[in-house]
Structures are given as structure tokens and as C-alpha cells.
Motif scaffolding. Structure first.
Motif, PDB file in Angstrom:
ATOM      1  N   LYS A  52     -32.078 -52.827   1.680  1.00 42.27           N
ATOM      2  CA  LYS A  52     -32.002 -52.660   0.222  1.00 42.27           C
ATOM      3  C   LYS A  52     -31.880 -53.999  -0.503  1.00 42.27           C
ATOM      4  N   THR A  53     -30.931 -54.822  -0.055  1.00 38.39           N
ATOM      5  CA  THR A  53     -30.711 -56.109  -0.732  1.00 38.39           C
ATOM      6  C   THR A  53     -31.937 -57.001  -0.597  1.00 38.39           C
ATOM      7  N   THR A  54     -32.560 -56.988   0.563  1.00 35.62           N
ATOM      8  CA  THR A  54     -33.772 -57.770   0.768  1.00 35.62           C
ATOM      9  C   THR A  54     -34.850 -57.329  -0.230  1.00 35.62           C
ATOM     10  N   LEU A 169     -30.256 -53.735  -9.899  1.00 35.59           N
ATOM     11  CA  LEU A 169     -28.814 -53.646  -9.669  1.00 35.59           C
ATOM     12  C   LEU A 169     -28.569 -53.319  -8.205  1.00 35.59           C
ATOM     13  N   ASP A 170     -27.865 -54.230  -7.533  1.00 37.76           N
ATOM     14  CA  ASP A 170     -27.611 -54.056  -6.102  1.00 37.76           C
ATOM     15  C   ASP A 170     -26.176 -53.570  -5.905  1.00 37.76           C
ATOM     16  N   GLU A 171     -26.017 -52.316  -5.574  1.00 40.78           N
ATOM     17  CA  GLU A 171     -24.698 -51.702  -5.362  1.00 40.78           C
ATOM     18  C   GLU A 171     -23.737 -52.011  -6.513  1.00 40.78           C
ATOM     19  N   PRO A 172     -24.137 -51.674  -7.745  1.00 36.52           N
ATOM     20  CA  PRO A 172     -23.321 -52.081  -8.903  1.00 36.52           C
ATOM     21  C   PRO A 172     -21.946 -51.409  -8.967  1.00 36.52           C
TER      22      PRO A 172
HETATM   23 MG   LIG Z   1     -27.103 -54.725   0.573  1.00 38.49          MG
END
Ligand SMILES: [Mg+2]
Ligand SMILES: Nc1ncnc2c1ncn2[C@@H]1O[C@H](COP(=O)(O)OP(=O)(O)O)[C@@H](O)[C@H]1O
Length: 332
Positions: A52-54, A169-172
Motif C-alpha cells: 500500500k505505502t509503495t 492518505l496513507d493510514e490516516p
Molecule cells: Mg504502509
């Protein structure tokens, strides 16, 4: 605002491999295709380590892909990153995004000035965003003196300060209390539905994805294994999943693996009540009956069992055979 049919974010066969010193290269993204429409909240949902973050970092021009391509508002993230940056913003729940010794307001002001926003407009935006996020009363506090929840509200406000068309938004809401998470979700919905912004939300929180996403891509080991609206994903399961409350907590659920009508399962322990909950994705009634029977035969006390409508986690279970938790344990 009515939903337009314009594609805002698009990726084709997107890949990312990380070279590591002593081990084999890590394939973080193994060919991802995405199409996100304007004004949509698009969830990238998957267990830790799924990619996901990638994905977010590539789409927001922080990281280059090693294969495939992606465009934001028609601009290529690899070859036209500065054009992409003009229309986006991003925030992560993991970052600590502020200067400790100035107030929340001065932090927001600082970022508004990086974007060259005129003072009167910046002031107005900061006030509006703060109002929407319940941050107004805390604006004059130094950043370090804010609780995690208010710091995160300020971080989210910052991500909207330049009125971005597309926000990543990454795991906001990771690690936040329920009330803060709810306010942030409500804010995201308002920004998408009232302002027409497109939001790409990476999360491993399944109920978050279910509650606010228009569209969800479920990602596992760098691949999208399913996508669609939360409802269509859940409907795709067909038979309602089986839930059992059992005692004692099982060491293994291998006895369920050999049942034909069982597609997968996941479990969690309810410490307080001293029992385990087992969720089983089944093909039909017979699969459910056999699953209950198999638990009893293995010496477990099945306190209650029932069928209920599917959740997104069970969509994952049906495709992978296990839940997020078990997937994360085997990634170690
Ligand atoms: Mg992540
Ligand atoms: N800089 C890096 N170097 C090596 N491996 C990485 C790097 N960044 C991410 N990875 C690996 O890529 C995979 C996907 O990571 P990530 O995108 O952070 O997943 P998620 O955000 O879904 O938890 C994981 O196996 C992770 O360990």
C-alpha cells in the motif's frame, strides 16, 4: 456534486522492486492496474506488507516505479513529477508532520506559504479546515503540546491546504481513538463529495474501507486480488459466512482446511470473554455444518454459531484462504 466520469488516477502494470544488500530483491508491487474516477474515495486495502505505502509513494511522486506507468490528472508520475505535484498533496498517519515549537496554526501557515498562497486566502483556508476538523480550539497550542489525535487533525488539514485535486492518505487514522478517526473520515467524505476532490486512501482497516470508500482495491503481496464497490465485493461471496464462538482458543484450525465447502477462515481471541471467534467463508450450508461438526470432533466447545452477511475481510479470506492477521504472521 455529481460524479463526473473522468479518470483522475490511472496505473498500468505498475511495478516496484527493492534491491537489498544481502537478500534477494523484494518485489513490493507486482503489476498493479488502477482507475480512479474524479471525486471518488478509492481505498487501497490490504494487510501489512501488501504494498500500500509503495503504491501511495509512487503515485505521489516520492518514489519511482521500476516498471509500468501511472498518471495523475493525465501527468506521468515518472516523467512529469512537478506537474503532478501541483495538483496533489499527501499525508501519512505514520509521519510526525509538524514543527514542535510553533503552534498548530503557524505550522499550517508555514505550509501554506510553501505553496505561495496569498495571506488572506491562507488565513481563510486554515480557519475553514480547522473548523471542519474540530481543530479550531487547539490552533494556538504548540504542536508538541497537542495530543496524537489533534496532531493528526492538523496533519490532515495540512494535506488540504493547497486545495489539491487529488489527495493521497496513507493510514490516516492509524492508532487514533474512535472519535478522532470518525471526524477524519467524515472530513474525507465531505472533501470528496462536496469539493469533488479525489482521495486515495491506503488502509488496513477493513471497516474504514467499508464505511467511506466508493471503490476498493484489495491488495495482497503486490497484486490486486479483487476490486469493486464494497457492496459488490461482499455480494461476490454468495453464501453468508459462518461465525463460531468456541472454547478453548484453538492452536490450529487445520481441521477446517480439508472441508470441501470451506474456502478459508480467520480467527480472533476475545480475551475478556475467554473464547475465540472463528469466521469461516463457506460455499454453502453443508460447508457451514461440516465446519461446526469438525470443531466439535476436534474437542472444542462450540458455544454458538451463526451465519451473517459478509464483510470485506471475508472477501480477502475467500481469495487467500486466511485473514489479514494470519497473512501478516506468515510474512515475517
Ligand atoms: Mg504502509
Ligand atoms: N525501501 C525498501 N526496501 C526494501 N523493501 C521494502 C522497502 N519499502 C518497502 N519494502 C517491502 O515492500 C513490501 C511492501 O511494503 P509496503 O508498501 O510498505 O506495504 P504496506 O504499506 O502495505 O504495509 C514489504 O515486503 C516491505 O518490506
Amino acid at each position: 456534486m455529481s460524479k463526473s466520469s473522468e479518470i483522475t488516477v490511472e496505473a498500468h502494470d505498475l511495478r516496484r522492486t527493492f534491491q537489498t544488500k544481502n537478500q534477494n530483491p523484494v518485489v513490493a508491487l507486482d503489476g498493479i492496474d488502477l482507475q480512479v474516477m474524479e471525486g471518488e474515495i478509492f481505498g487501497v486495502l490490504g494487510p501489512n506488507g501488501a504494498g500500500k505505502t509503495t503504491t501511495i509513494r509512487i503515485l505521489s511522486t516520492l518514489l519511482l516505479p521500476t516498471g509500468g506507468w501511472a498518471r495523475v490528472k493525465g501527468f506521468d508520475v515518472a516523467t512529469e513529477p512537478e506537474k503532478v505535484r501541483r495538483v496533489i498533496n499527501m499525508a501519512s498517519g505514520a509521519e510526525k508532520a509538524g514543527y514542535d515549537f510553533i503552534t498548530a496554526k503557524k505550522n499550517l501557515w508555514f505550509f501554506s506559504q510553501l505553496y505561495g498562497i496569498p495571506s488572506d486566502i491562507a488565513e481563510k483556508r486554515i480557519n475553514e479546515l480547522s473548523e471542519m476538523l474540530g481543530l479550531t480550539k487547539y490552533l494556538d497550542r504548540k504542536f508538541y503540546a497537542l495530543s496524537t489525535g489533534y496532531r493528526q487533525r492538523a496533519t490532515i488539514a495540512r494535506a488540504f491546504i493547497n486545495e489539491p485535486k487529488v489527495i493521497f492518505l496513507d493510514e490516516p487514522t492509524i492508532g487514533l481513538d474512535v472519535m478522532t478517526a470518525l471526524s477524519i473520515r467524515e472530513f474525507m467524505r465531505a472533501q470528496a463529495k462536496e469539493k469533488g476532490r479525489t482521495i486515495i486512501l491506503a488502509t488496513h482497516n477493513m471497516s474504514e474501507a467499508e464505511s467511506i470508500c466508493d471503490e476498493v482495491a484489495i491488495i495482497d503481496r503486490g497484486k490486486i486480488i479483487a476490486n469493486g464497490t464494497p457492496d459488490s465485493l461482499k455480494r461476490s461471496l454468495g453464501a453468508p459466512p459462518l461465525v463460531m464462538e468456541i472454547q478453548p482458543a484453538p492452536k490450529t484450525l487445520d481441521m477446517l482446511s480439508s472441508i470441501d465447502g470451506v474456502r478459508g477462515f480467520t480467527s480472533s481471541v476475545d480475551e475478556e470473554r475467554g473464547l475465540a471467534m472463528v469466521q469461516v467463508v463457506v460455499n454453502d450450508e453443508s460447508g457451514a455444518e461440516q465446519a461446526v461438526e469438525a470443531m466439535r470432533k476436534s474437542g472444542y466447545n462450540v458455544l454458538t454459531s451463526w451465519r451473517r452477511s459478509a464483510t470485506i475481510e471475508e472477501v480477502f479470506v475467500s481469495l487467500v484462504g486466511k485473514g489479514f492477521k494470519e497473512r501478516e504472521e506468515t510474512e515475517e
